[in-house]
Design an enzyme around this catalytic site. Sequence first.
Site, PDB file in Angstrom:
ATOM      1  N   GLY A 155      46.636 -36.103 -71.681  1.00 54.92           N
ATOM      2  CA  GLY A 155      46.502 -36.719 -73.213  1.00 54.92           C
ATOM      3  C   GLY A 155      46.783 -36.217 -74.160  1.00 54.92           C
ATOM      4  O   GLY A 155      47.427 -36.780 -75.470  1.00 54.92           O
ATOM      5  N   TYR A 156      46.000 -34.649 -74.643  1.00 54.48           N
ATOM      6  CA  TYR A 156      46.945 -34.406 -75.233  1.00 54.48           C
ATOM      7  C   TYR A 156      47.977 -34.269 -76.111  1.00 54.48           C
ATOM      8  O   TYR A 156      48.977 -33.969 -76.841  1.00 54.48           O
ATOM      9  CB  TYR A 156      46.614 -33.000 -75.480  1.00 54.48           C
ATOM     10  CG  TYR A 156      46.563 -31.850 -76.537  1.00 54.48           C
ATOM     11  CD1 TYR A 156      45.870 -31.815 -78.046  1.00 54.48           C
ATOM     12  CD2 TYR A 156      46.908 -30.750 -76.563  1.00 54.48           C
ATOM     13  CE1 TYR A 156      46.375 -31.016 -79.100  1.00 54.48           C
ATOM     14  CE2 TYR A 156      47.690 -30.023 -77.224  1.00 54.48           C
ATOM     15  CZ  TYR A 156      47.038 -29.730 -78.724  1.00 54.48           C
ATOM     16  OH  TYR A 156      47.073 -29.210 -79.391  1.00 54.48           O
ATOM     17  N   VAL A 157      48.656 -34.201 -74.410  1.00 59.13           N
ATOM     18  CA  VAL A 157      50.309 -33.722 -74.773  1.00 59.13           C
ATOM     19  C   VAL A 157      50.974 -34.974 -75.298  1.00 59.13           C
ATOM     20  O   VAL A 157      51.840 -35.848 -76.263  1.00 59.13           O
ATOM     21  CB  VAL A 157      51.046 -33.282 -73.438  1.00 59.13           C
ATOM     22  CG1 VAL A 157      52.868 -33.461 -73.103  1.00 59.13           C
ATOM     23  CG2 VAL A 157      50.586 -31.923 -73.104  1.00 59.13           C
ATOM     24  N   SER A 159      49.491 -37.175 -77.236  1.00 60.44           N
ATOM     25  CA  SER A 159      49.130 -37.242 -78.459  1.00 60.44           C
ATOM     26  C   SER A 159      50.482 -36.841 -79.196  1.00 60.44           C
ATOM     27  O   SER A 159      50.876 -36.920 -80.298  1.00 60.44           O
ATOM     28  CB  SER A 159      47.637 -36.832 -79.158  1.00 60.44           C
ATOM     29  OG  SER A 159      47.627 -35.313 -78.710  1.00 60.44           O
ATOM     30  N   LYS A 160      50.678 -35.194 -79.053  1.00 65.26           N
ATOM     31  CA  LYS A 160      51.459 -34.393 -79.881  1.00 65.26           C
ATOM     32  C   LYS A 160      53.151 -34.662 -79.713  1.00 65.26           C
ATOM     33  O   LYS A 160      53.947 -34.220 -80.836  1.00 65.26           O
ATOM     34  CB  LYS A 160      51.259 -32.905 -79.220  1.00 65.26           C
ATOM     35  CG  LYS A 160      50.193 -32.189 -79.898  1.00 65.26           C
ATOM     36  CD  LYS A 160      50.311 -32.529 -81.137  1.00 65.26           C
ATOM     37  CE  LYS A 160      48.589 -31.696 -82.039  1.00 65.26           C
ATOM     38  NZ  LYS A 160      48.103 -32.462 -83.068  1.00 65.26           N
TER      39      LYS A 160
END
Length: 247
Positions: A155-157, A159-160
């Site tokens: 999920g974090y990746v 977004s990035k």
Amino acid sequence: MTKQTTHSRVALVTGGSGGIGREVVKRLVADNFAVAVHYASNKEKAETLVADIIVAGGQALVVGGDVADEKVMAQVFDEVEVAFGGIDVVINTAGMMLLSTIVDLNLDDLDRMFRTNIRGTFVVAQQAARRVRSGGAIINFSTSVTRTQFPTYGGYVASKAAVESMTMILARELRGKDITVNTVAPGPTATPLFLNGKDEATINNLSKATPLERLGQPEDIAETVAFLAGPARWVNGQVIFTNGGLA
């Protein structure tokens, strides 16, 4: 806050009260920038940092608010322009990281990350594109995990990766304005955001993952930001992987 008394360049650092953002602020002040230190929730840390800068003879201002709220951020940019006469560099260090496997990630957590990391970066970049002066820079933040694909970072990746693509397009949309747009993608860096929830074995393994065999320090990342904020006028539309050689 002190009024600008020299012809310093002016920077706004979102998430500037802690972690990488704090070191970015300190490095820019050392480079004779007047700096607006933005906070989302920890006003006291931002005020302490700014007070220290002013006591040492620097120029600084505390600003706060939700980076994903376009009205709030427009007011933040207004405050900086009134205090310092304009803005030359905007640095988006504000971010949220919540780790989970994709199959188990709570979708409310996904929405929270996307609001801060994608919408927040978009809102700040939108204001920056309208207001940064000629010769300035917009610097966003991603992560080296967009290449390493570590489990639990899905999920974090996501977004990035959106931030990286946004950066490439904005750099081209600002053609003719003499404003650079780049993204810094740190590797494992010893900040509370990174260390939270990791056991000693995990941290040690990540420390050995680079040829330099250590975690990055916030100062390492600030060095790259200072380069992009200052002399790096021929670096544009790039993702700079500041990670000690992490494959």
